[in-house]
Motif scaffolding. Sequence first.
Motif, short mmCIF file in Angstrom:
data_model
loop_
_atom_site.label_atom_id
_atom_site.label_comp_id
_atom_site.label_asym_id
_atom_site.label_seq_id
_atom_site.Cartn_x
_atom_site.Cartn_y
_atom_site.Cartn_z
N ARG A 76 0.82 -1.22 0.00
CA ARG A 76 0.00 0.00 0.00
C ARG A 76 0.85 1.26 0.00
NH1 ARG A 76 -3.48 -1.68 5.03
NH2 ARG A 76 -1.39 -2.36 5.53
N VAL A 77 1.97 1.23 0.71
CA VAL A 77 2.87 2.38 0.75
C VAL A 77 3.50 2.59 -0.63
CG1 VAL A 77 4.97 3.33 1.77
CG2 VAL A 77 3.31 2.16 3.21
N ILE A 78 3.92 1.51 -1.27
CA ILE A 78 4.52 1.63 -2.61
C ILE A 78 3.50 2.17 -3.61
CG2 ILE A 78 5.53 0.33 -4.52
CD1 ILE A 78 6.69 -1.58 -2.36
N GLY A 102 -3.76 0.32 -10.15
CA GLY A 102 -3.05 -0.62 -11.03
C GLY A 102 -1.76 -1.10 -10.39
N THR A 103 -1.04 -0.19 -9.76
CA THR A 103 0.20 -0.56 -9.07
C THR A 103 -0.09 -1.51 -7.92
OG1 THR A 103 1.16 1.58 -9.64
CG2 THR A 103 2.22 0.34 -7.86
N LEU A 104 -1.10 -1.20 -7.12
CA LEU A 104 -1.45 -2.05 -5.99
C LEU A 104 -1.85 -3.44 -6.47
CD1 LEU A 104 -1.90 -2.26 -2.92
CD2 LEU A 104 -4.26 -1.56 -3.33
N TRP A 105 -2.68 -3.51 -7.49
CA TRP A 105 -3.11 -4.81 -8.02
C TRP A 105 -1.94 -5.58 -8.62
CZ3 TRP A 105 -8.11 -2.82 -10.78
CH2 TRP A 105 -9.09 -2.58 -9.83
N ALA A 106 -1.04 -4.87 -9.31
CA ALA A 106 0.13 -5.54 -9.90
C ALA A 106 1.01 -6.14 -8.81
CB ALA A 106 0.92 -4.56 -10.76
N PHE A 109 -1.37 -9.09 -7.06
CA PHE A 109 -1.83 -10.23 -7.87
C PHE A 109 -0.85 -10.61 -8.98
CE2 PHE A 109 -5.84 -8.04 -6.54
CZ PHE A 109 -6.15 -8.93 -5.55
N GLY A 110 0.13 -9.79 -9.27
CA GLY A 110 1.09 -10.07 -10.33
C GLY A 110 1.84 -11.38 -10.13
N PRO A 111 2.43 -11.61 -8.96
CA PRO A 111 3.17 -12.86 -8.75
C PRO A 111 2.31 -14.10 -8.91
CG PRO A 111 3.76 -11.26 -7.09
CD PRO A 111 2.61 -10.69 -7.85
N SER A 112 1.06 -14.05 -8.48
CA SER A 112 0.19 -15.23 -8.59
C SER A 112 -0.23 -15.48 -10.02
CB SER A 112 -1.04 -15.08 -7.69
OG SER A 112 -1.84 -14.01 -8.15
N LEU A 113 -0.28 -14.43 -10.84
CA LEU A 113 -0.63 -14.61 -12.25
C LEU A 113 0.54 -15.19 -13.04
CD1 LEU A 113 -2.63 -11.32 -12.94
CD2 LEU A 113 -3.53 -13.61 -12.64
N LEU A 114 1.75 -14.87 -12.59
CA LEU A 114 2.93 -15.37 -13.30
C LEU A 114 3.26 -16.82 -12.95
CD1 LEU A 114 5.23 -12.23 -13.02
CD2 LEU A 114 3.93 -13.00 -15.01
#
Length: 115
Positions: A76-78, A102-106, A109-114
């Motif tokens: 959240r801070v990032i 978009g940044t928060l979701w990336a 959820f980004g690692p789990s999608l990859l």
Amino acid sequence: MTEWSRAGIWAAIAIIGICTYAIRFSFIYLFGRIDSVPPRLRRVLRYVPAAVLAALVVPSVVTVEPTVSGTLLDDRVIAGTVAAAVAWRTENVLATIVVGMGTLWAIRFGPSLLA
């Protein structure tokens, strides 16, 4: 439970409601009686929306972790920092929200999608 009676609780709710209404009505009454808002007050009121938004957003973004690095690397801070940079650079509310979310979701959820 509380030691207040039902009537006492309802009386407190009613008094708080009346006080809140009186405060809000006083501003409506005040601005209805003056012809124009003084320039000095207009300059101050211009910052109210940003202050209210910051008061709503900052507590949910800033967290206290056991370590400084844990706090600074919180997702959240990032995302809030990226959104703040976009807001400062573009002064566009929609772009700030879209990039921040978009940044928060990336991050979340980004690692789990990859995988």
